[in-house]
Write a protein that holds these residues in place. Structure first.
Motif, PDB file in Angstrom:
ATOM      1  N   UNK A   1       0.801  -1.064  -0.005  1.00 61.60           N
ATOM      2  CA  UNK A   1       0.113   0.133  -0.019  1.00 61.60           C
ATOM      3  C   UNK A   1       0.743   1.128   0.022  1.00 61.60           C
ATOM      4  N   UNK A   2       1.841   1.330   0.967  1.00 60.30           N
ATOM      5  CA  UNK A   2       2.708   2.543   0.697  1.00 60.30           C
ATOM      6  C   UNK A   2       3.441   2.716  -0.357  1.00 60.30           C
ATOM      7  N   UNK A   3       4.021   1.575  -0.965  1.00 62.45           N
ATOM      8  CA  UNK A   3       4.447   1.699  -2.320  1.00 62.45           C
ATOM      9  C   UNK A   3       3.756   2.192  -3.400  1.00 62.45           C
ATOM     10  N   UNK A   4       2.360   1.822  -3.484  1.00 65.28           N
ATOM     11  CA  UNK A   4       1.304   2.395  -4.519  1.00 65.28           C
ATOM     12  C   UNK A   4       1.215   3.495  -3.964  1.00 65.28           C
ATOM     13  N   UNK A   5       1.032   4.276  -2.861  1.00 65.27           N
ATOM     14  CA  UNK A   5       0.832   5.602  -2.574  1.00 65.27           C
ATOM     15  C   UNK A   5       2.091   6.569  -2.818  1.00 65.27           C
ATOM     16  N   UNK A   6       3.411   6.035  -2.704  1.00 63.37           N
ATOM     17  CA  UNK A   6       4.422   6.735  -3.144  1.00 63.37           C
ATOM     18  C   UNK A   6       4.366   6.991  -4.432  1.00 63.37           C
ATOM     19  N   UNK A   7       4.093   5.765  -5.511  1.00 61.55           N
ATOM     20  CA  UNK A   7       3.986   6.013  -6.626  1.00 61.55           C
ATOM     21  C   UNK A   7       2.914   7.001  -7.263  1.00 61.55           C
ATOM     22  N   UNK A   8       1.842   6.958  -6.528  1.00 60.31           N
ATOM     23  CA  UNK A   8       0.949   7.767  -6.647  1.00 60.31           C
ATOM     24  C   UNK A   8       1.303   9.270  -6.523  1.00 60.31           C
ATOM     25  N   UNK A   9       2.009   9.682  -5.290  1.00 61.40           N
ATOM     26  CA  UNK A   9       2.325  11.109  -4.959  1.00 61.40           C
ATOM     27  C   UNK A   9       3.480  11.327  -6.064  1.00 61.40           C
ATOM     28  N   UNK A  10       4.305  10.662  -6.681  1.00 60.14           N
ATOM     29  CA  UNK A  10       5.374  10.937  -7.464  1.00 60.14           C
ATOM     30  C   UNK A  10       4.788  10.833  -8.909  1.00 60.14           C
ATOM     31  N   UNK A  11       3.614  10.595  -9.192  1.00 58.07           N
ATOM     32  CA  UNK A  11       2.877  10.698 -10.504  1.00 58.07           C
ATOM     33  C   UNK A  11       3.252   9.494 -11.285  1.00 58.07           C
ATOM     34  N   UNK A  12       3.671   8.479 -10.743  1.00 57.35           N
ATOM     35  CA  UNK A  12       3.954   7.187 -11.708  1.00 57.35           C
ATOM     36  C   UNK A  12       2.721   6.476 -11.888  1.00 57.35           C
ATOM     37  N   UNK A  13       1.679   6.517 -10.875  1.00 56.44           N
ATOM     38  CA  UNK A  13       0.540   5.786 -11.229  1.00 56.44           C
ATOM     39  C   UNK A  13      -0.674   6.749 -10.651  1.00 56.44           C
ATOM     40  N   UNK A  14      -1.886   6.466 -11.083  1.00 57.48           N
ATOM     41  CA  UNK A  14      -2.919   7.161 -10.762  1.00 57.48           C
ATOM     42  C   UNK A  14      -4.140   6.441 -10.157  1.00 57.48           C
ATOM     43  N   UNK A  15      -4.835   6.890  -9.443  1.00 59.63           N
ATOM     44  CA  UNK A  15      -5.820   6.162  -8.608  1.00 59.63           C
ATOM     45  C   UNK A  15      -7.301   6.261  -9.407  1.00 59.63           C
ATOM     46  N   UNK A  16      -8.039   5.090  -9.453  1.00 61.16           N
ATOM     47  CA  UNK A  16      -9.110   5.475 -10.029  1.00 61.16           C
ATOM     48  C   UNK A  16     -10.120   4.737  -8.951  1.00 61.16           C
ATOM     49  N   UNK A  17     -11.262   5.510  -8.642  1.00 62.18           N
ATOM     50  CA  UNK A  17     -12.478   4.970  -7.944  1.00 62.18           C
ATOM     51  C   UNK A  17     -13.445   4.793  -9.058  1.00 62.18           C
ATOM     52  N   UNK A  18     -13.334   3.424  -9.324  1.00 56.24           N
ATOM     53  CA  UNK A  18     -14.311   2.525 -10.423  1.00 56.24           C
ATOM     54  C   UNK A  18     -16.031   2.837 -10.524  1.00 56.24           C
ATOM     55  N   UNK A  19     -16.448   3.265  -9.159  1.00 58.24           N
ATOM     56  CA  UNK A  19     -17.960   3.290  -8.836  1.00 58.24           C
ATOM     57  C   UNK A  19     -18.523   1.897  -8.431  1.00 58.24           C
ATOM     58  N   UNK A  20     -17.499   0.842  -8.493  1.00 54.53           N
ATOM     59  CA  UNK A  20     -18.150  -0.487  -7.879  1.00 54.53           C
ATOM     60  C   UNK A  20     -17.580  -0.651  -6.417  1.00 54.53           C
ATOM     61  N   UNK A  21     -16.910   0.461  -5.866  1.00 58.91           N
ATOM     62  CA  UNK A  21     -16.552   0.281  -4.542  1.00 58.91           C
ATOM     63  C   UNK A  21     -15.289  -0.118  -4.387  1.00 58.91           C
ATOM     64  N   UNK A  22     -14.279  -0.069  -5.403  1.00 60.04           N
ATOM     65  CA  UNK A  22     -13.094  -0.531  -5.377  1.00 60.04           C
ATOM     66  C   UNK A  22     -12.259   0.611  -5.709  1.00 60.04           C
ATOM     67  N   UNK A  23     -11.012   1.020  -5.147  1.00 59.49           N
ATOM     68  CA  UNK A  23      -9.985   1.639  -5.451  1.00 59.49           C
ATOM     69  C   UNK A  23      -8.832   0.829  -6.232  1.00 59.49           C
ATOM     70  N   UNK A  24      -8.752   1.385  -7.489  1.00 59.71           N
ATOM     71  CA  UNK A  24      -7.692   0.627  -8.485  1.00 59.71           C
ATOM     72  C   UNK A  24      -6.735   1.771  -8.719  1.00 59.71           C
ATOM     73  N   UNK A  25      -5.606   1.015  -9.384  1.00 58.42           N
ATOM     74  CA  UNK A  25      -4.304   1.900  -9.596  1.00 58.42           C
ATOM     75  C   UNK A  25      -4.073   1.526 -11.063  1.00 58.42           C
ATOM     76  N   UNK A  26      -3.505   2.440 -11.817  1.00 57.28           N
ATOM     77  CA  UNK A  26      -2.944   2.109 -13.030  1.00 57.28           C
ATOM     78  C   UNK A  26      -1.590   2.809 -13.383  1.00 57.28           C
ATOM     79  N   UNK A  27      -0.859   2.513 -14.067  1.00 59.18           N
ATOM     80  CA  UNK A  27       0.402   3.283 -14.639  1.00 59.18           C
ATOM     81  C   UNK A  27       0.092   4.781 -15.291  1.00 59.18           C
ATOM     82  N   UNK A  28       0.694   5.623 -15.170  1.00 63.90           N
ATOM     83  CA  UNK A  28       0.578   6.703 -15.834  1.00 63.90           C
ATOM     84  C   UNK A  28       1.292   6.652 -17.155  1.00 63.90           C
ATOM     85  N   UNK A  29       0.786   7.269 -18.239  1.00 61.82           N
ATOM     86  CA  UNK A  29       1.534   7.411 -19.386  1.00 61.82           C
ATOM     87  C   UNK A  29       3.077   8.088 -18.987  1.00 61.82           C
ATOM     88  N   UNK A  30       4.089   7.647 -19.913  1.00 57.94           N
ATOM     89  CA  UNK A  30       5.402   8.069 -19.595  1.00 57.94           C
ATOM     90  C   UNK A  30       5.363   9.646 -19.667  1.00 57.94           C
TER      91      UNK A  30
END
Length: 137
Positions: A52-81
């Motif tokens: 979780x901390x790794x994903x949050x670090x990635x998010x803070x640094x703009x490597x991944x973005x968080x998606x709240x998909x409307x189905x009750x889950x938070x998901x993560x995906x890589x940002x474009x280069x």
């Protein structure tokens, strides 16, 4: 490939630890956005808090973005280069009602939003729901 992953982490100001390299490698293998539980299931042994901390670090640094998909889950995906995580980089996400996968649609930009006077925009999360190309029969 590990050298490319290390370069990608360093380019975002992230120190390349073994765990961060493993998580980034898993994310690069994904075709859809993944939840913390899905990421956790992809490893034989992993500490959930560290993941979780790794994903949050990635998010803070703009490597991944968080998606709240409307189905009750938070998901993560890589940002474009070339993503700067600025408003002009925001794209639509697609949630498939059939397979329950969430896709990034980087070529489909979020439309401009005009807010009333003195309202301040801080984030946008646009999820379109339907049936993906793999599930359409």
């Amino acid at each position: 490939m590990p050298e490319d992953l290390e370069i990608r982490l360093k380019s975002r100001g992230i120190r390349p630890t073994a765990m961060r390299l493993l998580v980034l490698e898993k994310l690069t293998e994904q075709q859809t956005a993944v939840s913390l539980s899905e990421m956790e299931a992809g490893f034989e042994q992993v500490d959930r808090v560290t993941l979780y901390r790794t994903l949050k670090t990635f998010e803070e640094k703009g490597l991944v973005h968080q998606i709240i998909d409307g189905a009750g889950l938070t998901k993560y995906a890589l940002c474009q280069e070339d993503c700067t995580c600025a408003m002009e980089d925001l794209h639509v996400h697609f949630y498939c009602n059939s397979c329950k996968e969430t896709y990034c649609l980087p070529k489909v930009k979020v439309p401009g939003i005009q807010l009333p006077h003195r309202f301040r925009l801080e984030e946008i999360n646009m999820v379109v729901k339907g049936i993906c190309d793999q599930c359409v029969t």
